[in-house]
Motif scaffolding. Structure first.
Motif, PDB file in Angstrom:
ATOM      1  N   SER A 486      29.151  83.989  -3.011  1.00 36.63           N
ATOM      2  CA  SER A 486      29.197  84.455  -4.396  1.00 36.63           C
ATOM      3  C   SER A 486      30.112  83.573  -5.241  1.00 36.63           C
ATOM      4  O   SER A 486      29.785  83.228  -6.381  1.00 36.63           O
ATOM      5  CB  SER A 486      29.683  85.905  -4.453  1.00 36.63           C
ATOM      6  N   ASN A 487      31.269  83.193  -4.691  1.00 33.19           N
ATOM      7  CA  ASN A 487      32.184  82.319  -5.420  1.00 33.19           C
ATOM      8  C   ASN A 487      31.589  80.948  -5.668  1.00 33.19           C
ATOM      9  O   ASN A 487      31.773  80.358  -6.741  1.00 33.19           O
ATOM     10  CB  ASN A 487      33.511  82.190  -4.663  1.00 33.19           C
ATOM     11  N   GLU A 488      30.882  80.436  -4.685  1.00 35.45           N
ATOM     12  CA  GLU A 488      30.206  79.135  -4.867  1.00 35.45           C
ATOM     13  C   GLU A 488      29.194  79.215  -6.008  1.00 35.45           C
ATOM     14  O   GLU A 488      29.112  78.324  -6.860  1.00 35.45           O
ATOM     15  CB  GLU A 488      29.505  78.715  -3.570  1.00 35.45           C
ATOM     16  N   ALA A 489      28.424  80.302  -6.032  1.00 33.12           N
ATOM     17  CA  ALA A 489      27.419  80.462  -7.086  1.00 33.12           C
ATOM     18  C   ALA A 489      28.086  80.600  -8.457  1.00 33.12           C
ATOM     19  O   ALA A 489      27.620  80.024  -9.454  1.00 33.12           O
ATOM     20  CB  ALA A 489      26.551  81.685  -6.784  1.00 33.12           C
ATOM     21  N   LEU A 490      29.195  81.342  -8.516  1.00 35.14           N
ATOM     22  CA  LEU A 490      29.898  81.509  -9.785  1.00 35.14           C
ATOM     23  C   LEU A 490      30.472  80.188 -10.287  1.00 35.14           C
ATOM     24  O   LEU A 490      30.460  79.912 -11.495  1.00 35.14           O
ATOM     25  CB  LEU A 490      31.026  82.545  -9.624  1.00 35.14           C
ATOM     26  N   GLN A 491      30.974  79.361  -9.370  1.00 31.45           N
ATOM     27  CA  GLN A 491      31.508  78.059  -9.779  1.00 31.45           C
ATOM     28  C   GLN A 491      30.408  77.162 -10.349  1.00 31.45           C
ATOM     29  O   GLN A 491      30.625  76.432 -11.324  1.00 31.45           O
ATOM     30  CB  GLN A 491      32.187  77.366  -8.589  1.00 31.45           C
ATOM     31  N   VAL A 492      29.233  77.232  -9.758  1.00 32.17           N
ATOM     32  CA  VAL A 492      28.110  76.443 -10.284  1.00 32.17           C
ATOM     33  C   VAL A 492      27.738  76.931 -11.678  1.00 32.17           C
ATOM     34  O   VAL A 492      27.469  76.128 -12.593  1.00 32.17           O
ATOM     35  CB  VAL A 492      26.900  76.528  -9.328  1.00 32.17           C
ATOM     36  N   GLU A 493      27.720  78.250 -11.869  1.00 31.46           N
ATOM     37  CA  GLU A 493      27.431  78.801 -13.190  1.00 31.46           C
ATOM     38  C   GLU A 493      28.453  78.309 -14.220  1.00 31.46           C
ATOM     39  O   GLU A 493      28.099  77.945 -15.349  1.00 31.46           O
ATOM     40  CB  GLU A 493      27.436  80.328 -13.140  1.00 31.46           C
ATOM     41  N   ARG A 494      29.728  78.312 -13.841  1.00 31.96           N
ATOM     42  CA  ARG A 494      30.773  77.858 -14.759  1.00 31.96           C
ATOM     43  C   ARG A 494      30.568  76.396 -15.153  1.00 31.96           C
ATOM     44  O   ARG A 494      30.667  76.032 -16.328  1.00 31.96           O
ATOM     45  CB  ARG A 494      32.155  78.028 -14.102  1.00 31.96           C
ATOM     46  N   LYS A 495      30.344  75.554 -14.158  1.00 31.43           N
ATOM     47  CA  LYS A 495      30.143  74.129 -14.446  1.00 31.43           C
ATOM     48  C   LYS A 495      28.933  73.915 -15.345  1.00 31.43           C
ATOM     49  O   LYS A 495      28.958  73.067 -16.252  1.00 31.43           O
ATOM     50  CB  LYS A 495      29.971  73.358 -13.139  1.00 31.43           C
ATOM     51  N   THR A 496      27.902  74.712 -15.121  1.00 36.25           N
ATOM     52  CA  THR A 496      26.680  74.545 -15.917  1.00 36.25           C
ATOM     53  C   THR A 496      26.910  74.899 -17.379  1.00 36.25           C
ATOM     54  O   THR A 496      26.508  74.148 -18.287  1.00 36.25           O
ATOM     55  CB  THR A 496      25.556  75.424 -15.332  1.00 36.25           C
ATOM     56  N   ILE A 497      27.566  76.031 -17.647  1.00 34.16           N
ATOM     57  CA  ILE A 497      27.765  76.414 -19.050  1.00 34.16           C
ATOM     58  C   ILE A 497      28.755  75.470 -19.742  1.00 34.16           C
ATOM     59  O   ILE A 497      28.647  75.228 -20.954  1.00 34.16           O
ATOM     60  CB  ILE A 497      28.220  77.878 -19.175  1.00 34.16           C
ATOM     61  N   ASN A 502      29.509  71.006 -23.569  1.00 38.20           N
ATOM     62  CA  ASN A 502      29.859  69.603 -23.808  1.00 38.20           C
ATOM     63  C   ASN A 502      28.691  68.811 -24.390  1.00 38.20           C
ATOM     64  O   ASN A 502      28.888  67.850 -25.138  1.00 38.20           O
ATOM     65  CB  ASN A 502      30.345  68.942 -22.521  1.00 38.20           C
ATOM     66  N   GLN A 503      27.481  69.237 -24.036  1.00 37.85           N
ATOM     67  CA  GLN A 503      26.289  68.563 -24.547  1.00 37.85           C
ATOM     68  C   GLN A 503      25.857  69.116 -25.906  1.00 37.85           C
ATOM     69  O   GLN A 503      24.811  68.741 -26.436  1.00 37.85           O
ATOM     70  CB  GLN A 503      25.136  68.708 -23.546  1.00 37.85           C
ATOM     71  N   ARG A 504      26.677  70.035 -26.465  1.00 36.52           N
ATOM     72  CA  ARG A 504      26.432  70.639 -27.776  1.00 36.52           C
ATOM     73  C   ARG A 504      25.172  71.508 -27.794  1.00 36.52           C
ATOM     74  O   ARG A 504      24.610  71.785 -28.857  1.00 36.52           O
ATOM     75  CB  ARG A 504      26.305  69.569 -28.869  1.00 36.52           C
ATOM     76  N   ILE A 505      24.725  71.969 -26.602  1.00 37.96           N
ATOM     77  CA  ILE A 505      23.561  72.844 -26.548  1.00 37.96           C
ATOM     78  C   ILE A 505      23.962  74.276 -26.887  1.00 37.96           C
ATOM     79  O   ILE A 505      23.194  75.029 -27.505  1.00 37.96           O
ATOM     80  CB  ILE A 505      22.897  72.762 -25.162  1.00 37.96           C
ATOM     81  N   ILE A 506      25.156  74.687 -26.475  1.00 36.82           N
ATOM     82  CA  ILE A 506      25.701  75.996 -26.849  1.00 36.82           C
ATOM     83  C   ILE A 506      27.068  75.769 -27.499  1.00 36.82           C
ATOM     84  O   ILE A 506      27.709  74.729 -27.293  1.00 36.82           O
ATOM     85  CB  ILE A 506      25.853  76.944 -25.636  1.00 36.82           C
ATOM     86  N   ASN A 507      27.512  76.753 -28.290  1.00 40.30           N
ATOM     87  CA  ASN A 507      28.829  76.607 -28.918  1.00 40.30           C
ATOM     88  C   ASN A 507      29.907  77.320 -28.085  1.00 40.30           C
ATOM     89  O   ASN A 507      29.611  77.963 -27.067  1.00 40.30           O
ATOM     90  CB  ASN A 507      28.816  77.114 -30.361  1.00 40.30           C
ATOM     91  N   ASP A 508      31.145  77.238 -28.526  1.00 42.38           N
ATOM     92  CA  ASP A 508      32.262  77.790 -27.745  1.00 42.38           C
ATOM     93  C   ASP A 508      32.225  79.316 -27.674  1.00 42.38           C
ATOM     94  O   ASP A 508      32.672  79.900 -26.683  1.00 42.38           O
ATOM     95  CB  ASP A 508      33.594  77.340 -28.362  1.00 42.38           C
ATOM     96  N   GLU A 509      31.719  79.951 -28.707  1.00 39.77           N
ATOM     97  CA  GLU A 509      31.639  81.407 -28.683  1.00 39.77           C
ATOM     98  C   GLU A 509      30.703  81.885 -27.581  1.00 39.77           C
ATOM     99  O   GLU A 509      31.019  82.816 -26.832  1.00 39.77           O
ATOM    100  CB  GLU A 509      31.163  81.931 -30.041  1.00 39.77           C
ATOM    101  N   VAL A 510      29.554  81.250 -27.445  1.00 44.30           N
ATOM    102  CA  VAL A 510      28.611  81.596 -26.376  1.00 44.30           C
ATOM    103  C   VAL A 510      29.242  81.303 -25.016  1.00 44.30           C
ATOM    104  O   VAL A 510      29.122  82.099 -24.067  1.00 44.30           O
ATOM    105  CB  VAL A 510      27.293  80.818 -26.551  1.00 44.30           C
TER     106      VAL A 510
END
Length: 530
Positions: A486-497, A502-510
């Motif tokens: 579960s922690n591994e999956a959560l870390q991947v989710e964090r890196k993805t968002i 960073n790619q300006r696809i989502i803003n900081d609020e999201v």
């Protein structure tokens, strides 16, 4: 208290640095801070830090006692009320009298009433130190409850005894009957004020669903209990403890989930900063205390300090064994309901008697002179002995406690972990049963129903699979493989968002909204805190 803003900021930096150091070494936070304060105090050019006792009693004590009482399990506190009161009232008064006679006998120029003042000052173990050190050790739940419960109530007993001892010096007379009657009035009055404030603040807070406002009310509540109690001449300490215990029981109904999630970190930060200031300032008092005793013989002062410190430690040990075994010996019904505790458990309770801020603040609150203009007898010596007792009990007992526990082989009974697992299991089973009821009574999409059912069934399987046994090491509420994946999956989710931000696809609020959900999911997987 401090001369300028730069000194306050400097102390905050020192607190953060020493707290970081305490994480790296196996020494509890209060001990590191006191020793750090001692070292800072002897550095030339460091500004003198004058600890105002009124400021300690008003600004520090209420907000530190309130959360300690707030998070005290009421069921366990009530179940252990007898041993708690034997320590918080019986032992405090016994220590006051025993130390009073010893100090009067040992120090020829010290009147007996002044000896009782010293005894009252150093009689109560410190709530902050006991809680901070107990958190680092995996002790059986009952030991922690007794120690924390004792440290919540004993300050009130000690401060009332202190008040009467000082009055006896000022007036030259003392009446045991009058003091006993006043003690009950002061104690019951403090409890009554606390209950009134608890009911009123709960009534005000319940309809509010706004976390900043609710947290502000929560921060003001201990002062709302302490100030009127103090002005009325009753126990402000017991008023704060009472309102904390009352709100602790009502908290699940009083506050929303948003408020609880936000209030926790706020109180944690306040406790950290105030604890840091208190223990660091205790260490910084040494130069001023030594300057006041410049005319005394150093070997004689060391002898007095060693004798009083040893007496305080031994008095507690000598008290806890009869207090633990004698009531059971005299009462078969008590013995049947609550069997004799093991001597190892009793010894640990006896050894956990660290003194702290209340003792030092009471010593500093001693008047410089008594009516008639005469100096208060032995004031500087009492202040010195109080400081040494605080230092010795914190350092000697605090540092040796982990080794004593290891040597005796006393381990956490994991009662809290078992209760938490059972409660989570029943809650998930009840939720699953409710989902089945709703599915039969209402038209619900099959995919949605199946997804929720699988989620709850998976939690139930995990909780049932991780039933703790007595001989295995403590672990989290879920299996280690489940937590790791579960922690591994959560870390991947964090890196993805973060990449999407960073790619300006989502803003900081999201980003922050998703990150909050991930943080809550990770918190659910963590091992339960002791």
């Amino acid at each position: 208290m401090l001369n300028n803003l730069e000194s306050v900021l400097g102390l905050l930096i020192a607190i953060a640095a020493l707290a970081l150091l305490s994480r790296k070494i196996p020494i509890p936070f209060p001990i590191v801070l006191v020793i750090g304060g001692l070292l800072l105090g002897i550095i030339p050019g460091v500004p003198a830090a004058r600890l105002n006792p009124d400021l300690v009693f008003l600004l520090f004590l209420p907000p530190l006692l309130y959360p300690a009482a707030l998070f005290t399990p009421w069921r366990d506190f009530q179940a252990n009320l007898r041993p708690i009161m034997l320590l918080a009232v019986g032992l405090v008064l016994f220590t006051t009298v025993a130390v009073g006679y010893l100090a009067h006998w040992l120090i020829q120029d010290l009147p007996l009433a002044a000896g009782f003042v010293l005894g009252a000052i150093i009689s109560p173990p410190d709530a902050i130190a006991a809680t901070a050190i107990a958190e680092r050790l995996r002790l059986p739940r009952r030991i922690v409850t007794v120690l924390e419960g004792e440290s919540l109530v004993n300050d009130a007993t000690a401060l009332v005894a202190f008040r009467f001892a000082v009055a006896a010096i000022a007036t030259g007379s003392f009446s045991l009957a009058h003091a006993t009657g006043q003690f009950f009035i002061v104690a019951l009055g403090g409890i009554l004020v606390g209950l009134i404030v608890g009911v009123v603040t709960a009534w005000i807070q319940k309809p509010i669903d706004d976390p900043p406002i609710e947290i502000t009310i929560s921060l003001l509540t201990p002062f709302a209990a302490y100030l009127p109690a103090d002005r009325l001449g009753v126990s402000g300490v017991l008023a704060v403890v009472t309102v904390g215990l009352y709100h602790g029981w009502r908290l699940p109904d009083l506050t929303s989930s948003r408020t609880r999630l936000q209030a926790g970190p706020v109180w944690e930060m306040i406790e950290f900063v105030l604890n840091g200031f208190i223990f660091l300032l205790i260490g910084l008092q040494l130069p001023q205390i030594l300057r006041a005793l410049s005319g005394w013989s150093i070997p004689l002062l060391c002898w007095y300090a060693a004798a009083i410190s040893l007496a305080v430690i031994l008095i507690r040990i000598l008290w806890v064994f009869p207090a633990s075994y004698l009531p059971r010996l005299l009462s078969p019904s008590l013995r049947k309901r609550d069997p004799y505790p093991g001597w190892k458990t009793v010894l640990i309770v006896g050894w956990t008697g660290m003194r702290g801020v209340v003792s030092l603040a009471a010593a500093l609150a001693l008047p410089i002179s008594i009516p008639g203009g005469k100096p208060f007898p032995g004031r500087d010596l009492i202040l010195f002995l109080t400081f040494v007792v605080i230092l010795v009990t914190l350092v000697v007992q605090g540092l040796s406690l982990p080794f004593l526990i290891l040597r005796l082989g006393v381990k956490d009974d994991r009662a809290a972990e078992k209760e938490e697992r059972e409660a989570r299991l029943k809650a998930n089973q009840a939720a699953l049963a409710r989902l089945e009821e709703l599915a039969e009574a209402q038209h619900i999409d099959n995919d949605l129903r199946q997804r929720l059912r699988v989620e709850y069934q998976d939690r139930i399987r995990q909780l049932e699979a991780c039933e703790p046994s007595e001989d295995e090491e403590p672990h989290g509420l879920f299996s280690s493989d489940y937590e790791r994946l579960s922690n591994e999956a959560l870390q991947v989710e964090r890196k993805t968002i973060i990449q999407l931000r960073n790619q300006r696809i989502i803003n900081d609020e999201v980003l922050r909204r998703i990150q909050r959900d991930l943080d809550l999911a990770e918190a659910r997987l963590r091992r339960p805190a002791h």
